[in-house]
Scaffold this motif. Structure first.
Motif, short mmCIF file in Angstrom:
data_model
loop_
_atom_site.label_atom_id
_atom_site.label_comp_id
_atom_site.label_asym_id
_atom_site.label_seq_id
_atom_site.Cartn_x
_atom_site.Cartn_y
_atom_site.Cartn_z
N ALA A 220 -13.83 3.28 -13.77
CA ALA A 220 -12.19 3.17 -13.76
C ALA A 220 -11.72 4.07 -12.83
CB ALA A 220 -11.43 3.04 -14.85
N GLY A 221 -11.91 5.41 -12.95
CA GLY A 221 -11.48 6.48 -12.11
C GLY A 221 -11.93 6.38 -10.73
N TYR A 222 -13.26 6.21 -10.44
CA TYR A 222 -13.65 5.94 -9.09
C TYR A 222 -12.91 4.66 -8.34
CZ TYR A 222 -17.21 9.31 -10.68
OH TYR A 222 -17.66 10.66 -11.04
N CYS A 223 -12.68 3.61 -9.03
CA CYS A 223 -12.08 2.52 -8.72
C CYS A 223 -10.82 2.85 -8.13
CB CYS A 223 -12.24 1.33 -9.65
SG CYS A 223 -13.68 0.60 -9.64
N PHE A 224 -10.01 3.44 -9.17
CA PHE A 224 -8.49 3.94 -8.76
C PHE A 224 -8.73 4.87 -7.37
CE2 PHE A 224 -7.64 3.42 -13.47
CZ PHE A 224 -7.14 2.17 -13.30
N VAL A 225 -9.52 5.81 -7.28
CA VAL A 225 -9.59 6.54 -6.09
C VAL A 225 -10.01 5.65 -4.90
CG1 VAL A 225 -11.02 8.38 -5.14
CG2 VAL A 225 -10.26 8.77 -7.56
N ALA A 226 -10.92 4.70 -5.01
CA ALA A 226 -11.31 3.88 -3.90
C ALA A 226 -10.20 3.08 -3.56
CB ALA A 226 -12.32 3.09 -4.20
N GLY A 227 -9.21 2.52 -4.54
CA GLY A 227 -8.05 1.79 -4.42
C GLY A 227 -7.06 2.60 -3.59
N ILE A 228 -6.95 3.87 -3.73
CA ILE A 228 -5.90 4.54 -3.35
C ILE A 228 -6.54 4.63 -1.81
CG2 ILE A 228 -4.67 6.92 -3.09
CD1 ILE A 228 -4.82 7.01 -6.12
N VAL A 229 -7.42 5.23 -1.61
CA VAL A 229 -7.87 5.43 -0.12
C VAL A 229 -8.04 4.38 0.61
CG1 VAL A 229 -9.96 5.96 1.24
CG2 VAL A 229 -9.39 7.47 -0.73
N ILE A 230 -8.29 3.23 0.06
CA ILE A 230 -8.36 1.97 1.01
C ILE A 230 -7.10 1.25 0.93
CG2 ILE A 230 -9.86 -0.45 1.28
CD1 ILE A 230 -12.07 0.79 -0.32
N PHE A 231 -6.48 0.93 -0.06
CA PHE A 231 -5.12 0.15 -0.05
C PHE A 231 -3.93 0.98 0.57
CE2 PHE A 231 -1.08 -1.51 -1.73
CZ PHE A 231 -1.44 -2.95 -1.79
N SER A 232 -3.96 1.94 0.13
CA SER A 232 -2.51 2.78 0.53
C SER A 232 -3.12 3.52 1.80
CB SER A 232 -2.40 4.04 -0.61
OG SER A 232 -1.97 3.48 -1.82
N GLY A 233 -4.41 4.19 1.96
CA GLY A 233 -4.88 4.61 3.25
C GLY A 233 -4.78 3.74 4.50
N SER A 234 -5.02 2.33 4.30
CA SER A 234 -5.02 1.50 5.40
C SER A 234 -3.61 1.03 5.47
CB SER A 234 -5.85 0.21 4.91
OG SER A 234 -5.18 -0.39 3.99
N LEU A 235 -2.82 1.10 4.67
CA LEU A 235 -1.26 0.86 4.91
C LEU A 235 -0.75 2.14 5.79
CD1 LEU A 235 0.01 -0.81 1.55
CD2 LEU A 235 -0.56 -1.93 3.92
N TYR A 236 -1.09 3.38 5.43
CA TYR A 236 -0.55 4.29 6.08
C TYR A 236 -0.93 4.27 7.68
CZ TYR A 236 0.17 6.37 1.60
OH TYR A 236 0.74 6.41 0.28
N VAL A 237 -2.19 4.29 7.99
CA VAL A 237 -2.87 4.03 9.17
C VAL A 237 -2.45 2.98 9.85
CG1 VAL A 237 -5.22 3.84 10.51
CG2 VAL A 237 -4.85 5.48 8.48
N LEU A 238 -2.07 1.89 9.22
CA LEU A 238 -1.57 0.74 9.94
C LEU A 238 -0.23 0.85 10.65
CD1 LEU A 238 -1.63 -3.26 8.76
CD2 LEU A 238 0.63 -1.92 9.27
#
Length: 123
Positions: free
Chosen positions: A71-89
């Protein structure tokens, strides 16, 4: 393992506050209002899941079971992929990144499902 997730949650929250301030003060007038809102969405989801990481760390300290780690790894991955992609976008005006954002959302959903599993089964 509990300290890892509490530490990652604290770092994610720290960065969320910093990015939120940047979005509020550094982006106004530089990108469209819609892009500012997209950036805010990334910050909001990062903060929600920073708190989720703190919960995972606490639950791991209680011995809830191995699915918590996933669960923790999924939350970290979600932050990186979801939030990170929005920031870069927003910062690069690269629209195609919106296509990978849902993968981060799936990671968040999986993390919540695994946290629920650990809570109900101890596994």
């Amino acid at each position: 393992m509990p300290r890892l997730f509490v530490g990652l949650g604290a770092i994610a929250a720290l960065l969320g506050v910093a990015l939120g301030a940047f979005g509020a003060h550094g982006l106004e007038g530089r990108v469209s209002p819609g892009r500012v809102e997209t950036f805010r969405t990334g910050v909001a989801y990062q903060m929600y899941h920073a708190l989720a990481l703190l919960v995972v760390g606490w639950a791991a300290a209680q011995g809830w079971g191995p699915s918590l780690h996933w669960a923790g790894y999924c939350f970290v991955a979600g932050i990186v992929i979801f939030s990170g992609s929005l920031y870069v976008l927003v910062l690069s005006d690269t629209g195609w990144l919106g296509a990978i954002t849902p993968l981060g959302g799936v990671s968040f959903i999986a993390g919540w499902a695994l946290l629920a599993w650990a809570a109900f089964t101890g596994g």
